[in-house]
Write an enzyme that holds these catalytic residues in place. Structure first.
Site, PDB file in Angstrom:
ATOM      1  N   ALA A  80       0.650  -1.098   0.267  1.00 30.70           N
ATOM      2  CA  ALA A  80       0.386   0.031  -0.149  1.00 30.70           C
ATOM      3  C   ALA A  80       0.922   1.083   0.263  1.00 30.70           C
ATOM      4  CB  ALA A  80      -0.752  -0.234   1.516  1.00 30.70           C
ATOM      5  N   ASP A  81       0.262   2.193  -0.533  1.00 32.75           N
ATOM      6  CA  ASP A  81       1.393   3.500  -0.697  1.00 32.75           C
ATOM      7  C   ASP A  81       0.359   4.782  -0.466  1.00 32.75           C
ATOM      8  OD1 ASP A  81       4.153   4.543  -1.587  1.00 32.75           O
ATOM      9  OD2 ASP A  81       2.515   5.630  -2.548  1.00 32.75           O
ATOM     10  N   THR A  82      -0.131   5.433  -0.018  1.00 24.96           N
ATOM     11  CA  THR A  82      -1.010   6.889   0.892  1.00 24.96           C
ATOM     12  C   THR A  82      -0.349   8.347   0.280  1.00 24.96           C
ATOM     13  OG1 THR A  82      -1.864   5.378   2.212  1.00 24.96           O
ATOM     14  CG2 THR A  82      -1.897   8.153   2.388  1.00 24.96           C
TER      15      THR A  82
END
Length: 209
Positions: A80-82
């Site tokens: 995941a990357d935000t």
């Protein structure tokens, strides 16, 4: 929900984020943690922020999956990357993690009194299957004065968070309202993640006797 799901194949979380770990632990899903140690891709000029965030997530998942070729149990990798996207008179920019305290203050000042978007992109990779998905939530900050933003930056809490704040930690006071998923802002769109893990055959709903 500690017994809601059974695991059908090993799941690797390609992230060292304690917040993402807590989400999966809260759902009772067994998993291993193997943070991706690859450098993040750089944005391409004119690239859509959602596309960039998804590209970062995919790079992490592919990197970790490639390191697991010695395993015979065919693990699935979830990454995941935000990112925080702000649009104002300066244009449209991606705000990542601040470099230092002053950079955090600059980011928070830009967000104060405005609505921005938080994008969390995920990638599920296993065998020959690589799937990207994301979610976007609108977040509105209250118009806090500079002194309040500086005090928050001095706490050190913003330094490891995209956009220089954590809605689940000391930065909750900054937020006036959200429109969308709270878990997306924290760093993992949990409802979508569960749906994709179920669909891909990584987990199953535990049958009740």
């Amino acid at each position: 929900m500690t017994d809601a799901f059974s695991i059908l194949r090993p799941l690797i979380l390609a992230s060292g984020s304690p917040r993402r770990r807590a989400f999966l632990e809260g759902m009772g899903i067994p998993f291993e943690v193997l943070p991706a140690d690859c450098p993040e891709p750089r944005p391409i000029a004119g690239e859509d922020p959602r596309e960039y965030t998804g590209r970062c997530a995919e790079a992490k998942a592919r990197h970790v999956l490639a390191s697991l070729t010695h395993r015979s149990d065919r693990p699935a990798v979830l990454s995941a990357d935000t990112t925080v996207i702000v649009r104002d008179e300066r244009g449209s920019d991606i705000l990542g993690k601040p470099h230092d305290r002053d950079d955090a203050v600059a980011m928070l000042s830009r967000l104060a009194g405005r609505t921005h978007q938080v994008v969390t992109a995920c990638c599920l990779a296993m065998d020959g299957h690589v799937e990207r998905f994301d979610d976007v939530t609108d977040v509105t900050f209250a118009p806090w004065p500079l002194a309040m933003l500086e005090a928050y930056a001095d706490s050190g809490d913003p330094l490891d968070k995209a956009g220089a704040y954590g809605i689940q930690d000391g930065g909750a006071f900054l937020v006036q309202s959200i429109r969308g998923s709270w878990s997306t802002v924290v760093g993992l769109p949990l409802d979508i993640v569960l749906e994709r893990l179920l669909h891909a055959g990584v987990i199953a709903v535990q049958e009740r006797s």
